[in-house]
Design a protein around this motif. Structure first.
Motif, short mmCIF file in Angstrom:
data_model
loop_
_atom_site.label_atom_id
_atom_site.label_comp_id
_atom_site.label_asym_id
_atom_site.label_seq_id
_atom_site.Cartn_x
_atom_site.Cartn_y
_atom_site.Cartn_z
N UNK A 213 -9.65 18.13 -2.79
CA UNK A 213 -9.64 17.39 -1.52
C UNK A 213 -9.59 18.42 -0.40
N UNK A 214 -10.59 18.37 0.46
CA UNK A 214 -10.73 19.41 1.49
C UNK A 214 -10.72 18.77 2.87
N UNK A 215 -9.81 19.24 3.71
CA UNK A 215 -9.71 18.73 5.08
C UNK A 215 -10.28 19.76 6.04
N UNK A 216 -11.18 19.32 6.90
CA UNK A 216 -11.69 20.17 7.97
C UNK A 216 -10.64 20.23 9.08
N UNK A 217 -10.51 21.37 9.73
CA UNK A 217 -9.48 21.54 10.75
C UNK A 217 -10.13 21.79 12.11
N UNK A 218 -9.72 21.00 13.09
CA UNK A 218 -10.23 21.26 14.44
C UNK A 218 -9.41 22.33 15.12
N UNK A 219 -8.13 22.40 14.80
CA UNK A 219 -7.21 23.26 15.53
C UNK A 219 -7.19 24.71 15.09
N UNK A 220 -7.91 25.04 14.02
CA UNK A 220 -7.99 26.44 13.60
C UNK A 220 -9.25 26.63 12.77
N UNK A 221 -9.70 27.87 12.67
CA UNK A 221 -10.86 28.18 11.85
C UNK A 221 -10.41 28.18 10.40
N UNK A 222 -10.98 27.34 9.60
CA UNK A 222 -10.60 27.27 8.21
C UNK A 222 -10.57 25.83 7.75
N UNK A 223 -10.41 25.62 6.45
CA UNK A 223 -10.27 24.28 5.90
C UNK A 223 -9.09 24.29 4.95
N UNK A 224 -8.50 23.12 4.77
CA UNK A 224 -7.35 23.01 3.87
C UNK A 224 -7.82 22.45 2.53
N UNK A 225 -7.40 23.11 1.46
CA UNK A 225 -7.86 22.76 0.11
C UNK A 225 -6.69 22.31 -0.75
N UNK A 226 -6.81 21.12 -1.31
CA UNK A 226 -5.78 20.61 -2.23
C UNK A 226 -6.44 20.39 -3.59
N UNK A 227 -5.82 20.95 -4.63
CA UNK A 227 -6.31 20.76 -6.00
C UNK A 227 -5.60 19.56 -6.61
N UNK A 228 -6.33 18.46 -6.75
CA UNK A 228 -5.70 17.23 -7.22
C UNK A 228 -5.36 17.28 -8.72
N UNK A 229 -5.84 18.29 -9.41
CA UNK A 229 -5.40 18.51 -10.79
C UNK A 229 -4.00 19.10 -10.81
N UNK A 230 -3.63 19.71 -9.70
CA UNK A 230 -2.32 20.37 -9.63
C UNK A 230 -1.58 19.94 -8.37
N UNK A 231 -1.14 18.67 -8.37
CA UNK A 231 -0.46 18.17 -7.17
C UNK A 231 0.86 18.87 -6.89
N UNK A 232 1.36 19.64 -7.86
CA UNK A 232 2.61 20.37 -7.63
C UNK A 232 2.38 21.59 -6.72
N UNK A 233 1.12 21.98 -6.56
CA UNK A 233 0.81 23.14 -5.71
C UNK A 233 0.34 22.65 -4.34
N UNK A 234 1.00 23.08 -3.26
CA UNK A 234 0.61 22.61 -1.93
C UNK A 234 -0.79 23.10 -1.54
N UNK A 235 -1.41 22.44 -0.58
CA UNK A 235 -2.75 22.86 -0.14
C UNK A 235 -2.72 24.27 0.44
N UNK A 236 -3.87 24.94 0.36
CA UNK A 236 -3.98 26.26 0.99
C UNK A 236 -5.22 26.30 1.88
N UNK A 237 -5.20 27.27 2.80
CA UNK A 237 -6.32 27.39 3.73
C UNK A 237 -7.43 28.22 3.10
N UNK A 238 -8.64 27.69 3.17
CA UNK A 238 -9.80 28.48 2.73
C UNK A 238 -10.69 28.75 3.94
N UNK A 239 -11.57 29.72 3.81
CA UNK A 239 -12.48 30.14 4.88
C UNK A 239 -11.70 30.43 6.16
N UNK A 240 -10.56 31.05 6.00
CA UNK A 240 -9.69 31.31 7.15
C UNK A 240 -10.39 32.24 8.13
N UNK A 241 -10.37 31.83 9.38
CA UNK A 241 -10.94 32.70 10.41
C UNK A 241 -12.43 32.88 10.30
N UNK A 242 -13.15 31.79 9.93
CA UNK A 242 -14.60 31.97 9.79
C UNK A 242 -15.29 32.25 11.12
#
Lengths: 396, 108
Positions: A213-242
């Protein structure tokens, strides 16, 4: 003899539909096109390239989206004014309609097809309904925030999608959260809340396999990535500072993360504030390329075979569509459709793409190989186009 | 604590006003601007201006705003929010005209 034959055929035809003027046919080559200004839609036949019905009375469709029942007969349309309308596309009629909020942005259908979830701006939150009769099953208010006018309200919710395990995922725009709502027991939703996923998530998508599950972010360069196979792991930012080191350009329409433009193991995503399409490798989420395009991308959509990506743009560049060859990452075609090219939808196997051209009051159908205009259908201020092939795709 | 409309750039507002008081906007251009409001501002604010990702643009929301503040917000955007500057597409006079219509209340 001839007139009699004609009459007999006519009677037979009439009998076949007499019950409620409904069609007797499969729906696999059908779809709907939203008429955003009139608050109506057209039911279309994607083989014959023609309209079958016009359905009116769907409220404010200035922003509208739709999902399908898994039998492909019913479309659920989510309007701007909080209206949810269940339309029987074989009969061209509204089955049920509820106005469930003041202002909403979209919806999703559950894995088992029994639940319809809607994400609302006003009041912020998610409501879940029976797909059968649109009766309310769960009301989940969003996190409270103080808005710019100093009012206490619920965060706007965006990017609502279905996920395997009878789950829905949604992002909270103002509070920067992602929630996963598990509905195995409809009377007791289980909600996993992830906070601080990134600044101002404006939309989201789920991969076709339902894993990420990937959320686009307006407030920063990057997207938030959540692995739904591993809900115990919080989302992380990908493409940070593109967009690092570049001036952020004004965004006159927010990109839409609908579906998932995949070609092989690469995904194509719209940059925000940069006139680029980002190319990311799915196995490790590393950016592998960028394609300079004509304007701020809104929809970045892959042809079903993944060989091409079609892109439309925000104002003032919404008279243009560009086609990217996914092998060479070259823009191979720039089409001028007329102003207000708002949405694109591929035929189920991708030989054609239908494009809404708002200011021409028409839908244009292109052959995706030749990229030539093949057909035009008159539609009043068309926006979203939704074909029944979505019925069996996670996230659509 | 009621948050006030932006006031920091009143000097600019004077510039805007002085350039626009006598501006004439043709009926054709007025129709174009209303089309822009409905369909393009409407992407965020709703085609009926009742709000979306952006706030509603209805008269009752603007009771604390003056026309200069509205015109400036249209022209220069609102930093820290998705509201972009529309200066590339509207003259000062056009923004002032649109701000006046919004303040009065408009149902495009």
């Amino acid at each position: 003899m001839k007139p009699l034959l004609g009459l007999t055929a006519g009677l037979l035809f009439f009998c076949g539909h007499a019950a409620a003027d409904c069609l007797t046919r499969g729906t696999g080559d059908m779809g709907i096109v939203i008429e955003r200004a009139a608050g109506s839609l057209q039911v279309v036949d994607t083989t014959a390239h023609k309209a079958l019905f016009r359905v009116e009375g769907l409220g404010d469709l200035s922003h509208a989206s739709a999902v399908y029942s898994r039998d492909g007969r019913y479309a659920y349309i989510f309007g701007r004014d909080g209206g949810v309308t269940k339309v029987d596309i074989l009969c061209g009629k509204i089955v049920t309609r509820v106005v469930q909020a003041g202002n909403s942005i979209g919806g999703a259908i559950s894995q088992d097809g029994q639940l319809i979830a809607v994400s609302n701006y006003e009041p912020g939150g998610v409501k879940i309904f029976s797909a059968q009769d649109l009766s309310l099953i769960a009301d989940i208010p969003a996190t409270g925030i103080i808005d710019r006018d100093g009012k206490q309200k619920g965060s706007k919710t965006v990017g609502l999608v279905d996920a395997p395990g009878q789950r829905f995922a949604v992002s909270l725009y103002d509070s920067g959260e992602a929630w996963v709502i598990e509905m195995k027991n409809p009377t007791a939703p289980k909600i996993q809340r992830y906070t601080q996923i990134g600044a101002l998530p404006y939309d989201a998508l789920v991969t076709p396999d339902g894993r990420y599950y990937i959320s686009g972010l307006f407030g920063q360069d990057g997207l938030s990535l959540l692995d739904l196979w591993h809900p115990e792991t919080p989302p992380r930012i990908i493409l940070q500072g593109y967009g690092r080191g570049e001036q952020m350009l004004p965004v006159y329409k927010m990109p839409h993360l609908e579906g998932w433009a995949m070609a092989g193991n690469r995904a194509f995503l719209p940059a925000v504030g940069h006139h680029e399409v980002l190319v990311v490798r799915q196995d490790d989420w590393v950016e592998t390329g960028r394609v300079k395009v004509h304007g701020q991308p809104v929809f970045v959509m892959a042809r079903p075979d993944g060989r091409q990506v079609w892109v439309n743009f925000a104002f003032p560049d919404n008279d243009t569509i560009q086609v990217i060859d996914t092998e060479s990452l070259v823009v191979v075609k720039t089409l001028k459709t007329g102003k207000g090219a708002l949405h694109m939808e591929f035929s189920p196997r991708g030989e054609e793409v239908w494009i809404s051209v708002r200011d021409k009051d028409e839908v244009q159908v292109y052959d995706t190989d030749s990229m030539e205009l093949m057909y035009k259908l008159p539609v009043d201020k068309p926006s979203g186009i939704f074909f029944t092939s979505r019925a069996h795709k996670t996230g659509l | 604590m009621k948050r006030k409309a932006p006031t920091a750039t009143l000097i600019l507002a004077i510039t805007v006003m002085s350039g626009t008081v006598s501006a004439e906007i043709s009926p054709v251009r007025q129709a174009e601007i209303i089309h822009l409001l409905r369909h393009d501002c409407g992407s965020c604010h709703g085609m009926r201006l009742e709000g979306g990702l952006g706030p509603a643009l209805v008269a009752k929301r603007f009771t604390d705003w003056n026309i200069d503040q509205l015109a400036l917000t249209i022209l220069y955007g609102r930093p820290g929010t998705p509201m972009p500057p529309w200066r590339p597409f509207l003259t000062d006079g056009e923004a002032y005209w649109l701000a006046t219509r919004l303040k009065e209340g408009i149902q495009p």
